[in-house]
Design a protein around this motif. Structure first.
Motif, PDB file in Angstrom:
ATOM      1  N   ARG A   1       0.847  -1.187   0.000  1.00 43.23           N
ATOM      2  CA  ARG A   1       0.000   0.000   0.000  1.00 43.23           C
ATOM      3  C   ARG A   1       0.879   1.231   0.000  1.00 43.23           C
ATOM      4  O   ARG A   1       1.934   1.256   0.652  1.00 43.23           O
ATOM      5  CB  ARG A   1      -0.921   0.059   1.221  1.00 43.23           C
ATOM      6  CG  ARG A   1      -2.065  -0.926   1.222  1.00 43.23           C
ATOM      7  CD  ARG A   1      -3.111  -0.615   0.152  1.00 43.23           C
ATOM      8  NE  ARG A   1      -4.230  -1.527   0.268  1.00 43.23           N
ATOM      9  CZ  ARG A   1      -4.271  -2.753  -0.268  1.00 43.23           C
ATOM     10  NH1 ARG A   1      -3.222  -3.205  -0.948  1.00 43.23           N
ATOM     11  NH2 ARG A   1      -5.332  -3.513  -0.123  1.00 43.23           N
TER      12      ARG A   1
ATOM     13  N   SER B   1      -3.665   0.653  -5.313  1.00 41.50           N
ATOM     14  CA  SER B   1      -2.810   0.475  -4.140  1.00 41.50           C
ATOM     15  C   SER B   1      -2.568   1.760  -3.364  1.00 41.50           C
ATOM     16  O   SER B   1      -1.905   1.749  -2.335  1.00 41.50           O
ATOM     17  CB  SER B   1      -1.458  -0.115  -4.564  1.00 41.50           C
ATOM     18  OG  SER B   1      -0.742   0.830  -5.340  1.00 41.50           O
TER      19      SER B   1
ATOM     20  N   LYS C   1      -6.708   0.499   9.662  1.00 44.69           N
ATOM     21  CA  LYS C   1      -7.480  -0.297   8.691  1.00 44.69           C
ATOM     22  C   LYS C   1      -6.631  -0.696   7.489  1.00 44.69           C
ATOM     23  O   LYS C   1      -6.725  -1.831   6.998  1.00 44.69           O
ATOM     24  CB  LYS C   1      -8.701   0.485   8.229  1.00 44.69           C
ATOM     25  CG  LYS C   1      -9.637  -0.323   7.332  1.00 44.69           C
ATOM     26  CD  LYS C   1     -10.872   0.469   6.956  1.00 44.69           C
ATOM     27  CE  LYS C   1     -11.849  -0.408   6.183  1.00 44.69           C
ATOM     28  NZ  LYS C   1     -11.254  -1.050   4.997  1.00 44.69           N
ATOM     29  N   ILE C   2      -5.786   0.210   7.021  1.00 48.01           N
ATOM     30  CA  ILE C   2      -4.899  -0.109   5.903  1.00 48.01           C
ATOM     31  C   ILE C   2      -3.948  -1.233   6.285  1.00 48.01           C
ATOM     32  O   ILE C   2      -3.730  -2.172   5.522  1.00 48.01           O
ATOM     33  CB  ILE C   2      -4.111   1.158   5.478  1.00 48.01           C
ATOM     34  CG1 ILE C   2      -5.051   2.160   4.808  1.00 48.01           C
ATOM     35  CG2 ILE C   2      -2.967   0.802   4.533  1.00 48.01           C
ATOM     36  CD1 ILE C   2      -4.435   3.516   4.553  1.00 48.01           C
ATOM     37  N   TYR C   3      -3.391  -1.155   7.473  1.00 43.32           N
ATOM     38  CA  TYR C   3      -2.492  -2.220   7.952  1.00 43.32           C
ATOM     39  C   TYR C   3      -3.225  -3.559   7.992  1.00 43.32           C
ATOM     40  O   TYR C   3      -2.688  -4.592   7.577  1.00 43.32           O
ATOM     41  CB  TYR C   3      -1.960  -1.894   9.349  1.00 43.32           C
ATOM     42  CG  TYR C   3      -1.015  -0.720   9.440  1.00 43.32           C
ATOM     43  CD1 TYR C   3      -0.393  -0.181   8.320  1.00 43.32           C
ATOM     44  CD2 TYR C   3      -0.712  -0.156  10.668  1.00 43.32           C
ATOM     45  CE1 TYR C   3       0.485   0.888   8.432  1.00 43.32           C
ATOM     46  CE2 TYR C   3       0.171   0.908  10.800  1.00 43.32           C
ATOM     47  CZ  TYR C   3       0.759   1.425   9.675  1.00 43.32           C
ATOM     48  OH  TYR C   3       1.640   2.486   9.781  1.00 43.32           O
ATOM     49  N   ALA C   4      -4.454  -3.526   8.536  1.00 44.72           N
ATOM     50  CA  ALA C   4      -5.213  -4.779   8.670  1.00 44.72           C
ATOM     51  C   ALA C   4      -5.556  -5.373   7.302  1.00 44.72           C
ATOM     52  O   ALA C   4      -5.541  -6.595   7.129  1.00 44.72           O
ATOM     53  CB  ALA C   4      -6.490  -4.517   9.465  1.00 44.72           C
ATOM     54  N   ASP C   5      -5.835  -4.522   6.335  1.00 47.50           N
ATOM     55  CA  ASP C   5      -6.235  -4.983   4.993  1.00 47.50           C
ATOM     56  C   ASP C   5      -5.130  -5.761   4.281  1.00 47.50           C
ATOM     57  O   ASP C   5      -5.422  -6.607   3.425  1.00 47.50           O
ATOM     58  CB  ASP C   5      -6.657  -3.804   4.124  1.00 47.50           C
ATOM     59  CG  ASP C   5      -8.019  -3.248   4.531  1.00 47.50           C
ATOM     60  OD1 ASP C   5      -8.733  -3.925   5.285  1.00 47.50           O
ATOM     61  OD2 ASP C   5      -8.345  -2.123   4.098  1.00 47.50           O
ATOM     62  N   ILE C   6      -3.867  -5.453   4.609  1.00 50.50           N
ATOM     63  CA  ILE C   6      -2.773  -6.103   3.866  1.00 50.50           C
ATOM     64  C   ILE C   6      -2.168  -7.273   4.649  1.00 50.50           C
ATOM     65  O   ILE C   6      -1.162  -7.857   4.216  1.00 50.50           O
ATOM     66  CB  ILE C   6      -1.661  -5.094   3.488  1.00 50.50           C
ATOM     67  CG1 ILE C   6      -1.044  -4.450   4.721  1.00 50.50           C
ATOM     68  CG2 ILE C   6      -2.200  -4.044   2.528  1.00 50.50           C
ATOM     69  CD1 ILE C   6       0.157  -3.570   4.411  1.00 50.50           C
ATOM     70  N   GLN C   7      -2.775  -7.623   5.787  1.00 52.82           N
ATOM     71  CA  GLN C   7      -2.295  -8.774   6.536  1.00 52.82           C
ATOM     72  C   GLN C   7      -2.554 -10.051   5.723  1.00 52.82           C
ATOM     73  O   GLN C   7      -3.611 -10.234   5.123  1.00 52.82           O
ATOM     74  CB  GLN C   7      -2.997  -8.898   7.879  1.00 52.82           C
ATOM     75  CG  GLN C   7      -2.694  -7.746   8.832  1.00 52.82           C
ATOM     76  CD  GLN C   7      -1.242  -7.727   9.276  1.00 52.82           C
ATOM     77  OE1 GLN C   7      -0.753  -8.694   9.836  1.00 52.82           O
ATOM     78  NE2 GLN C   7      -0.573  -6.626   9.034  1.00 52.82           N
TER      79      GLN C   7
ATOM     80  N   ARG D   1      -3.812   4.975  -1.126  1.00 52.71           N
ATOM     81  CA  ARG D   1      -4.868   5.458  -0.239  1.00 52.71           C
ATOM     82  C   ARG D   1      -4.510   6.858   0.252  1.00 52.71           C
ATOM     83  O   ARG D   1      -3.352   7.133   0.565  1.00 52.71           O
ATOM     84  CB  ARG D   1      -5.036   4.533   0.964  1.00 52.71           C
ATOM     85  CG  ARG D   1      -5.439   3.106   0.601  1.00 52.71           C
ATOM     86  CD  ARG D   1      -6.890   3.045   0.128  1.00 52.71           C
ATOM     87  NE  ARG D   1      -7.275   1.673  -0.151  1.00 52.71           N
ATOM     88  CZ  ARG D   1      -7.142   1.062  -1.331  1.00 52.71           C
ATOM     89  NH1 ARG D   1      -6.590   1.727  -2.352  1.00 52.71           N
ATOM     90  NH2 ARG D   1      -7.535  -0.179  -1.505  1.00 52.71           N
TER      91      ARG D   1
END
Length: 394
Positions: free
Chosen positions: A161, A182, A387-393, A184
């Protein structure tokens, strides 16, 4: 989550306003604290640029700053740090368990290259914030570090991201990389100290303020030329406060007298109206802003424009060049005024407008504060980041 922020040339605990200590340093510090307040474990890796600093230092509740020497435990200009990045990565591997981090968040292209090394070896999710774009800087200033453009395109393409801090920056990244999905947009927040409740009163005589490095790209020569014209044509009793700069900018032992001949030439004859005050803390800047008619940000390019957001949070109108993220950060005619880049006459006209219409000035100040409260709020910004961190887990 366990998060590693990498800011190779921007130590978050370096005093703001000195060389290589500006918006990026502040961003990393505030992001780290906001994420810690959300319950995450945060570490920061940066170059060990001062022999007097400790190799490890904490701030916030328990945020650890790891200073990496990479063979050069001393100040190194950021354009020369690229040669130290392999050693930086190797030493970072020795200092911490890179596989244990859930997310790597890099800042500026130098850090992005280290992030790609970690992603390649440890397969960790990578988030990147540019802070400035090389191809845009090259266009606006005519210079860019060797190898930066190719490296930056690779980082912006390969990161999981990319965070753009304004819509203007997102458009430029989209066009540069052709990977729209990719990117945000997440604004930069303002430290709570700028939202203090101290009342603001207009000074009896116009007082303008500039904060930043005293370089051509930051518009210091445009500003001084416009201010000299303002004194000659509008009000000879106005004053200009210039905060920031490092030890290389001033003559030693002469109370912040500028070293550069170009600056001394521009203030010749108006020295009593221009006050160089050196680096200031955020708390000091917050109070100084409130004594000003307007804060001026005449940069040739800013991907965001931290000083502009901070001044607005303090309830002060901002006069800024209409470039990069400043076009989004400052709402023209509402929270301040925008002028065409490098146009001395237009800057002088903006200074005249905000200084000769007190009602407009106070209205803009009120609107600036409301705009800052809605847009530059770290609590909501950290939730978006989370939220961005969680989305790319994985």
């Amino acid at each position: 989550m366990k998060i590693l922020l990498i800011s190779v040339h921007g130590d978050p605990l370096e005093r703001l306003g000195s060389v290589q200590a500006g918006g990026q340093n502040n961003y990393v510090k505030q992001v780290a604290q906001a994420l810690e307040n959300q319950g995450h474990q945060v570490d920061v890796a940066t170059h060990w640029n001062n022999k007097r600093s400790k190799g490890s230092q904490t701030f916030g509740k328990n945020i650890t700053v790891m200073r990496i020497a990479a063979g050069q435990r001393k100040f190194v200009r950021k354009d020369e740090l690229v040669h130290l990045l392999p050693a930086f990565f190797e030493e970072l591997e020795q200092r911490t368990d890179l596989a244990s981090y859930d997310v790597i968040h890099t800042n500026y292209w130098l850090s992005g290259l280290v992030g790609l090394m970690i992603k390649g070896k440890y397969n960790r999710p990578l988030v990147h914030t540019s802070h400035s774009l090389g191809h845009v800087k090259a266009k606006e200033t005519g210079s860019v570090a060797e190898g930066r453009l190719e490296a930056e395109k690779r980082i912006l393409t390969e990161a999981d991201r990319v965070i753009a801090t304004t819509n203007d920056e997102k458009k430029k990244i989209d066009k540069w990389t052709d990977r729209k999905s990719s990117v945000r947009v997440v604004s930069i927040g303002v430290h709570e100290v700028f939202f203090n409740e101290e009342p603001r009163e207009l000074p009896s005589q116009p007082r303008f303020m500039f904060v930043g490095r005293m370089t051509k790209a930051k518009g210091i020569f445009v500003l001084l030329s416009a201010f000299a014209d303002y004194l000659a044509q509008v009000n000879p009793d106005a004053s200009l406060v210039i905060a920031g700069g490092g030890k290389d900018d001033f003559i030693e032992g002469r109370n912040f007298e500028p070293k550069r001949e170009e600056i001394r030439a521009l203030i010749s004859g108006i020295e009593s109206r221009v006050n160089f005050v050196g680096p200031k803390s955020q708390a000091e800047l917050a109070m100084m802003f409130k004594t000003c008619t307007a804060v001026i940000v005449p940069s040739f390019y800013e991907s965001f424009g931290m000083v502009a957001s901070e001044a607005q949070a303090a309830g002060v109108p901002v006069i800024a060049s209409a470039v990069g993220g400043l076009k989004d950060v400052v709402v023209h005619g509402e929270t301040g005024l925008l002028f065409r880049n490098k146009r001395v006459v237009e800057l002088r006209a903006c200074m005249r407008r905000v200084s000769e219409d007190p009602a407009l000035n106070l209205h803009m100040g009120e609107q600036a504060r409301r705009h800052a409260e809605q847009t530059f709020n770290w609590q909501s910004i950290s939730a978006l980041m989370e939220k961005i961190y969680a989305d790319i887990q994985g």
